[in-house]
Design an enzyme around this catalytic site. Sequence first.
Site, PDB file in Angstrom:
ATOM      1  N   CYS A  88      25.338  67.582  12.382  1.00  0.00           N
ATOM      2  CA  CYS A  88      26.085  66.400  12.809  1.00  0.00           C
ATOM      3  C   CYS A  88      27.419  66.950  13.264  1.00  0.00           C
ATOM      4  O   CYS A  88      28.219  67.384  12.446  1.00  0.00           O
ATOM      5  CB  CYS A  88      26.263  65.406  11.668  1.00  0.00           C
ATOM      6  SG  CYS A  88      27.337  64.023  12.142  1.00  0.00           S
ATOM      7  N   CYS A  91      30.683  64.324  12.120  1.00  0.00           N
ATOM      8  CA  CYS A  91      31.086  64.209  10.713  1.00  0.00           C
ATOM      9  C   CYS A  91      30.059  64.953   9.892  1.00  0.00           C
ATOM     10  O   CYS A  91      30.083  66.169   9.860  1.00  0.00           O
ATOM     11  CB  CYS A  91      31.266  62.755  10.292  1.00  0.00           C
ATOM     12  SG  CYS A  91      30.006  61.627  10.875  1.00  0.00           S
ATOM     13  N   SER A  92      29.170  64.279   9.268  1.00  0.00           N
ATOM     14  CA  SER A  92      28.136  65.003   8.545  1.00  0.00           C
ATOM     15  C   SER A  92      27.027  64.046   8.173  1.00  0.00           C
ATOM     16  O   SER A  92      26.555  64.017   7.054  1.00  0.00           O
ATOM     17  CB  SER A  92      28.697  65.654   7.299  1.00  0.00           C
ATOM     18  OG  SER A  92      29.312  64.670   6.537  1.00  0.00           O
ATOM     19  N   CYS A  93      26.600  63.252   9.139  1.00  0.00           N
ATOM     20  CA  CYS A  93      25.450  62.385   8.921  1.00  0.00           C
ATOM     21  C   CYS A  93      24.283  63.274   8.513  1.00  0.00           C
ATOM     22  O   CYS A  93      24.084  64.346   9.065  1.00  0.00           O
ATOM     23  CB  CYS A  93      25.123  61.617  10.192  1.00  0.00           C
ATOM     24  SG  CYS A  93      26.470  60.534  10.703  1.00  0.00           S
TER      25      CYS A  93
END
Lengths: 183, 126
Positions: A88, A91-93
């Site tokens: 991602c 962000c950090s999905c």
Amino acid sequence: MRALETVLTQKGYVDPAALDVLIETYQTKIGPRNGARVVARAWCDAEFRRRLLDDATAAIASLGFQGRQGEHMVAVENTAELHNMVVCTLCSCYPWPVLGLPPTWYKSAPYRARVVKDPRGVLKDFGVTLPEAVRIRVWDSTAEVRYLVLPQRPAATEHLTETELADLVTRDSMIGTGLARAP
Amino acid sequence: MSRDSPLGLPGLPRDSEGPVFKEPWEAKAFAMALRLHERGVFTWNEWAEALAHEIGTARARGDADLGDTYYEHWLRTLEGMVARKGAASGDELDRYQHAWAQAAERTPHGSPIELRPADLTEPTVP
């Protein structure tokens, strides 16, 4: 942090006990083992594999794993010609329902930036060297779409049960920074 | 969870399949965001966008963004979000932050820190 919790609790937005349950669930009950069960099922059951690749959200839900953010799941299959990796970039999905919460490196800028530019180099850093002929595809997750890599089934595992197979499926193999373990 | 990277890549933190939170407050911040989303305070899209923006801002400030400060970004996003959505204003948070600091100060080391109404009503130190 405590201030935030106090204000939100007093206003009835959150309930500390419910928060503890949620944390407990994410720390101990949801984790990469859910994903490993999905992968092992797909290796053993051709019909499930087809459903997983067609509509991963529904196939995964049929095993009882569902997202809380209403995210749409997509399963991408590794083959002898194609290796998939997930990132991602913004962000950090991450596919929480099947993999739990992301490891630190997944959330780091070096990974997020480099996997796009130099996926083969990142793989090498993770100790994985693929033949030059294997193409690499990198999938960028969003708030709405999360990816699960369906790793290749290791050789010489025909005799293993689904549970034994699930033990070979590592978290990294489902993100694409690793391969399933050999038995 | 080691930060020494065995990878050739400087700064890419790696871990085993270990714990996902470094400290309890990270788990709290995580869970609060989830609850607020479930209560419809914001959509997950809004959340991801705000978090991405927060991470970008932190990097512009010089944060190396190695994943270890992730929940700091998360918490800041949460504070901004609750203020924007009217769930808790910046003033309220400041008031409670001060109250907690005061409670911590008067509590002897080793005892649990508890908030009393007096912590909230006493005027802020100039």
